[in-house]
Scaffold this motif. Structure first.
Motif, PDB file in Angstrom:
ATOM      1  N   ASN A  39       0.801  -1.229   0.000  1.00 22.06           N
ATOM      2  CA  ASN A  39       0.000   0.000   0.000  1.00 22.06           C
ATOM      3  C   ASN A  39       0.830   1.274   0.000  1.00 22.06           C
ATOM      4  OD1 ASN A  39      -2.767  -0.677  -0.230  1.00 22.06           O
ATOM      5  ND2 ASN A  39      -2.741  -1.525   1.831  1.00 22.06           N
ATOM      6  N   LYS A  74       0.536   9.306   0.830  1.00 20.03           N
ATOM      7  CA  LYS A  74      -0.316   9.196  -0.358  1.00 20.03           C
ATOM      8  C   LYS A  74      -1.789   9.116   0.030  1.00 20.03           C
ATOM      9  CE  LYS A  74       3.243   6.817  -3.056  1.00 20.03           C
ATOM     10  NZ  LYS A  74       3.617   5.559  -3.753  1.00 20.03           N
ATOM     11  N   PHE A  75      -2.080   8.547   1.202  1.00 25.66           N
ATOM     12  CA  PHE A  75      -3.458   8.418   1.655  1.00 25.66           C
ATOM     13  C   PHE A  75      -3.943   9.671   2.386  1.00 25.66           C
ATOM     14  CE2 PHE A  75      -2.106   4.112   0.992  1.00 25.66           C
ATOM     15  CZ  PHE A  75      -3.231   3.456   0.514  1.00 25.66           C
ATOM     16  N   LYS A  98      -4.614   9.147  -3.154  1.00 30.77           N
ATOM     17  CA  LYS A  98      -5.552   8.304  -2.424  1.00 30.77           C
ATOM     18  C   LYS A  98      -6.150   9.037  -1.229  1.00 30.77           C
ATOM     19  CE  LYS A  98      -3.077   4.102  -3.752  1.00 30.77           C
ATOM     20  NZ  LYS A  98      -2.361   2.879  -3.273  1.00 30.77           N
ATOM     21  N   ARG A  99      -6.074  10.351  -1.261  1.00 31.07           N
ATOM     22  CA  ARG A  99      -6.551  11.155  -0.141  1.00 31.07           C
ATOM     23  C   ARG A  99      -8.035  10.900   0.131  1.00 31.07           C
ATOM     24  NH1 ARG A  99      -9.067  15.781   1.331  1.00 31.07           N
ATOM     25  NH2 ARG A  99      -8.108  16.940   3.055  1.00 31.07           N
ATOM     26  N   THR A 158      -9.377   8.234   1.603  1.00 33.83           N
ATOM     27  CA  THR A 158      -9.814   6.833   1.599  1.00 33.83           C
ATOM     28  C   THR A 158      -9.646   6.166   2.959  1.00 33.83           C
ATOM     29  OG1 THR A 158      -7.632   6.116   0.819  1.00 33.83           O
ATOM     30  CG2 THR A 158      -9.311   6.576  -0.848  1.00 33.83           C
ATOM     31  N   LEU A 159      -8.909   6.774   3.871  1.00 35.96           N
ATOM     32  CA  LEU A 159      -8.726   6.195   5.201  1.00 35.96           C
ATOM     33  C   LEU A 159      -9.867   6.616   6.110  1.00 35.96           C
ATOM     34  CD1 LEU A 159      -4.893   6.737   5.883  1.00 35.96           C
ATOM     35  CD2 LEU A 159      -6.032   4.601   5.275  1.00 35.96           C
ATOM     36  N   PHE A 180      -3.506  -2.224   6.138  1.00 40.50           N
ATOM     37  CA  PHE A 180      -3.349  -0.831   6.541  1.00 40.50           C
ATOM     38  C   PHE A 180      -2.785  -0.704   7.961  1.00 40.50           C
ATOM     39  CE2 PHE A 180      -6.376  -0.597   3.069  1.00 40.50           C
ATOM     40  CZ  PHE A 180      -5.896   0.477   2.346  1.00 40.50           C
TER      41      PHE A 180
END
Length: 511
Positions: free
Chosen positions: A317, A322-323, A328-329, A331-332, A375
């Motif tokens: 991942n 990046k998340f 990929k902002r 998505t958490l 994750f």
């Protein structure tokens, strides 16, 4: 009142009590009462008698991990937990651990609540924990009991209890008990023999030399030595298409070994003298023996001239940034972000105080936190703080870090301690909660940095404004989020002595 889990060793029990006491002192101060419920123990004090309290308002569930594929795991978890509910009130010490069908579970009641109070508490706990499957890990906590299941063992194999005698009504005849005892004894002897055989086989296997295979890197050996040419082929000659990332310490490439293992290969140029090479190899040997679920594992190395290749486990991942701010902002969810914060604290606590030498990372930031398939966070580059000579850094001489994440006493005066990592951890926590970079231009125009904005919100009693707007407000408890933000601000205080150690941060507290 203090009580450890039955499967916890004496040393871990003492350490758990110390951690719980520290947390209670920090959180409760001179309050009339408080309780810390940890994975290894429970500690509680009150100004009035509470020993017979089995369940209280605020009992809750804590679900962790990702969903396990298929319906078999969820059914097995609920079945095993249900057996513990029936068995534990009759079991010695009001506690038991059991395993079966890929599920590991344990339940424990406070000894002072008695059998009736234990049964009452566990009935509430099982209803709470019922919402966790198919998640791979779940806990239920209450005033008088603690329950947990997981798809991974969290207690020694010899700590399990045969629940069958405690599941019966108690009217079984003596003959059945005798037969069961005999069969159980035979089974134990058989298992002991099997374990002895497996131990002998494994010991012989470890003696065989291994080269270039991930499975050969064990705690009993030094770092695996990879052939430089093999790594060159694995990364397609370090081509741009294989590049995973780049930084001041070196570029990272994705590699596929001959044995089918996918790895991450970091390319460094540091060995300019024979002394530097010897020191570097010594450090690689040390770091390759650092094993923790929240640290990216160094599998081995290879060298050619002044160039060194470090081989790490591969994280599918990628990096946390990046998340938070990349493609990929958003998505958490909150549960994932909370688990990342806890995992980071555990990893840093291990580096600072649990490994046999203290390792200070010096460059904690969101791009150095990688995420596995579930994750779960793994801190990367923790060895480079020790591996690189003092005069090798991507910012300035004798300084390793990234401005903005670095504690002021280190950035300005070069004063290095584990509290430097504590400061950086606090900044990253604020980024995780807000979904914004530390120097995000979208912040309050009067505030140049995320940290400054967070302190202003704290002073205005408006901390909830910091929370990422992409998060569903139904997913989180505002008071819990505020508490975590306050911990992050505590970590970023200018005075070194005012910051907590990471070992104080890493213990899970369920209140």
């Amino acid at each position: 009142m203090a009580q450890c889990r039955p499967y916890v060793t004496r040393g871990d029990c003492v350490a758990c009590f110390d951690a719980a006491a520290t947390l209670l002192r920090a959180a409760c101060g001179a309050a009339n009462g408080g309780r810390a419920i940890l994975d290894g123990c429970v500690v509680r004090y009150e100004s009035a008698a509470f020993f017979d309290q089995a369940t209280l308002p605020g009992n809750t569930q804590v679900c962790n991990g990702s969903a396990v594929a298929g319906g078999g795991f969820a059914d097995a978890a609920r079945g095993l937990v249900g057996d513990l509910v029936a068995a534990v009130p009759r079991a010695p010490g009001l506690a038991a651990a059991a395993a079966g069908a890929g599920v590991y579970a344990a339940a424990q009641c406070v000894v002072t609540v008695g059998e009736g109070g234990c049964a009452q508490c566990l009935e509430v706990a099982v209803r709470n924990i019922d919402g966790c499957p198919p998640n791979s890990d779940g806990r239920a906590v209450d005033a008088g009991c603690f329950m947990r299941y997981s798809d991974k063992p969290f207690f020694p194999a010899n700590a399990t209890v045969d629940l069958a005698p405690y599941l019966r009504s108690g009217k079984s005849d003596r003959k059945g008990a005798i037969i069961g005892g005999i069969l159980g004894g035979v089974a134990i002897l058989f298992l002991l023999g099997l374990l002895a055989f497996l131990w002998t086989w494994r010991s012989r296997k470890l003696l065989k030399p291994r080269r270039g295979d991930i499975l050969g890197a064990t705690e009993l050996q030094g770092p695996t030595s990879f052939y430089y040419q093999d790594l060159k082929v694995a990364t397609n000659n370090f081509c741009e298409e294989s590049k995973l990332g780049e930084g001041g310490f070196g570029d990272v490439f994705k590699g596929l070994l001959k044995n089918g293992k996918t790895v991450a290969v970091k390319r460094l140029t540091v060995m300019e003298t024979s002394r530097a090479k010897a020191d570097f190899e010594s450090e690689v040997k040390l770091i390759s023996n650092v094993h923790h679920r929240n640290l990216v594992r160094l599998l081995g190395c290879s060298s050619k001239g002044s160039e060194c290749l470090l081989v790490y486990e591969y994280m599918a991942n990628g990096s946390l940034d990046k998340f938070l701010f990349g493609d990929k902002r958003g998505t958490l969810n909150w549960k994932q972000r909370f688990n990342i914060i806890v995992g980071m604290a555990r990893g840093l606590g291990y580096l600072h105080q649990e490994f046999h030498v203290c390792i200070i990372h010096r460059d904690i930031k969101s791009s150095n936190v990688l995420l596995d398939d579930e994750f779960q966070p793994k801190i990367a580059d923790f060895g480079l703080a020790r591996l690189l000579p003092d005069d090798h850094s991507h910012l300035s001489t004798k300084f390793a870090g990234t401005l903005g994440y670095t504690a002021p006493e280190y950035a300005i005066h070069g004063q290095l301690s584990e509290k430097v990592d504590t400061y950086s951890f606090g900044v990253v926590v604020l980024e995780i909660i807000s979904g914004r970079k530390l120097n995000d231009a979208r912040l309050d125009p009067d505030s140049q940095y995320l940290l400054e904005w967070a302190w202003k919100l704290y002073e205005n009693n408006n901390l909830i404004e910091l929370v990422d707007k992409s998060l569903d407000p139904k997913e989180y408890n505002p008071e819990e989020v505020k508490k975590i933000i306050q911990i992050a601000l505590l970590c970023t205080q200018s005075a070194v002595a005012s910051r907590p150690t990471m070992s104080e941060q890493q213990v899970d507290v369920y209140l």
